[in-house]
Motif scaffolding. Structure first.
Motif, PDB file in Angstrom:
ATOM      1  N   UNK A  83       0.799  -1.261  -0.119  1.00 19.97           N
ATOM      2  CA  UNK A  83       0.183   0.212  -0.030  1.00 19.97           C
ATOM      3  C   UNK A  83       0.845   1.244   0.058  1.00 19.97           C
ATOM      4  N   UNK A  84       2.057   1.244  -0.134  1.00 23.32           N
ATOM      5  CA  UNK A  84       2.853   2.284  -0.220  1.00 23.32           C
ATOM      6  C   UNK A  84       4.082   2.313  -1.192  1.00 23.32           C
ATOM      7  N   UNK A  85       4.644   3.294  -1.814  1.00 24.31           N
ATOM      8  CA  UNK A  85       5.593   3.374  -2.862  1.00 24.31           C
ATOM      9  C   UNK A  85       5.706   4.506  -3.439  1.00 24.31           C
ATOM     10  N   UNK A  86       6.924   4.670  -4.415  1.00 21.20           N
ATOM     11  CA  UNK A  86       7.186   5.659  -5.184  1.00 21.20           C
ATOM     12  C   UNK A  86       6.667   5.506  -6.518  1.00 21.20           C
ATOM     13  N   UNK A  87       7.157   6.364  -7.398  1.00 24.42           N
ATOM     14  CA  UNK A  87       6.448   6.310  -8.775  1.00 24.42           C
ATOM     15  C   UNK A  87       6.689   5.208  -9.692  1.00 24.42           C
ATOM     16  N   UNK A  88       7.629   4.329  -9.489  1.00 21.91           N
ATOM     17  CA  UNK A  88       7.792   3.211 -10.367  1.00 21.91           C
ATOM     18  C   UNK A  88       6.967   2.198  -9.575  1.00 21.91           C
ATOM     19  N   UNK A  89       6.681   2.236  -8.331  1.00 18.88           N
ATOM     20  CA  UNK A  89       5.955   1.273  -7.644  1.00 18.88           C
ATOM     21  C   UNK A  89       4.480   1.133  -8.131  1.00 18.88           C
ATOM     22  N   UNK A  90       3.966   2.384  -8.316  1.00 19.48           N
ATOM     23  CA  UNK A  90       2.617   2.843  -8.936  1.00 19.48           C
ATOM     24  C   UNK A  90       2.504   2.069 -10.124  1.00 19.48           C
TER      25      UNK A  90
END
Length: 178
Positions: A83-90
């Motif tokens: 449920x959390x991440x930065x740009x590439x994770x999205x």
């Protein structure tokens, strides 16, 4: 349905981001290239609805956090399954969900750009029969690549497990912004 747009054409080979290589070691199936899949998505109204819905849903569901705060490392590519991440994770999670919905993974390419702040940023390029469109965690709109305002550096290739240059002159070493 969007109007047809021009394509972002590769101009040569490029080295992948190191965090991408590590991601592929952890999630080999997410990086595998099936040359039998279509290289373009046929944009039907149903496909467009799926694309825009997944983009908005994941943008709303994932809490933006830098890799340093999340993992204690400057750049780590992951699926944001917690449920959390930065740009590439999205973008990686969007690609996974779109592939599960039946869109060809080969036509969905992770892409590195320089954003409006001059920082490295990752987006998801959808190669379609109506041009290349971008899914981005910074906007709910799915835009033609040339309307994002970004400088396009490189992306995964569609014909081999390799990356291609998109003509941008500088390449970030990380894609760590939110």
């Amino acid at each position: 349905m969007p109007a047809p747009a021009t394509l972002a054409a590769p101009v040569g080979a490029a080295r992948p981001i190191a965090a991408w290589v590590a991601f592929c070691e952890r999630y080999a199936a997410e990086c595998a290239l099936d040359a039998n899949e279509p290289a373009r998505i046929t944009l039907t109204p149903a496909a467009w609805t799926t694309i825009t819905t997944v983009n908005r849903r994941i943008n709303a569901a994932i809490r933006p956090v830098t890799d340093l705060d999340h993992w204690g490392t400057p750049d780590r590519w992951d699926l944001a399954e917690d449920g959390a991440g930065d740009c590439e994770d999205f973008q990686l999670l969007k690609r996974k969900l779109l592939a599960e919905a039946g869109l060809p993974r080969r036509a969905m390419r992770m892409t590195v750009v320089i954003d409006e702040k001059g920082e490295g940023h990752a987006v998801l390029t959808l190669i379609t029969d109506r041009g290349d469109f971008i899914l981005d965690n910074k906007t709910g709109a799915v835009l033609p690549w040339h309307r994002t305002g970004y400088v396009f550096i490189k992306r995964e290739g569609t014909d081999a497990v390799a990356w291609v240059s998109l003509g941008g002159v500088t390449s970030p070493t990380t894609t760590a912004n939110r």
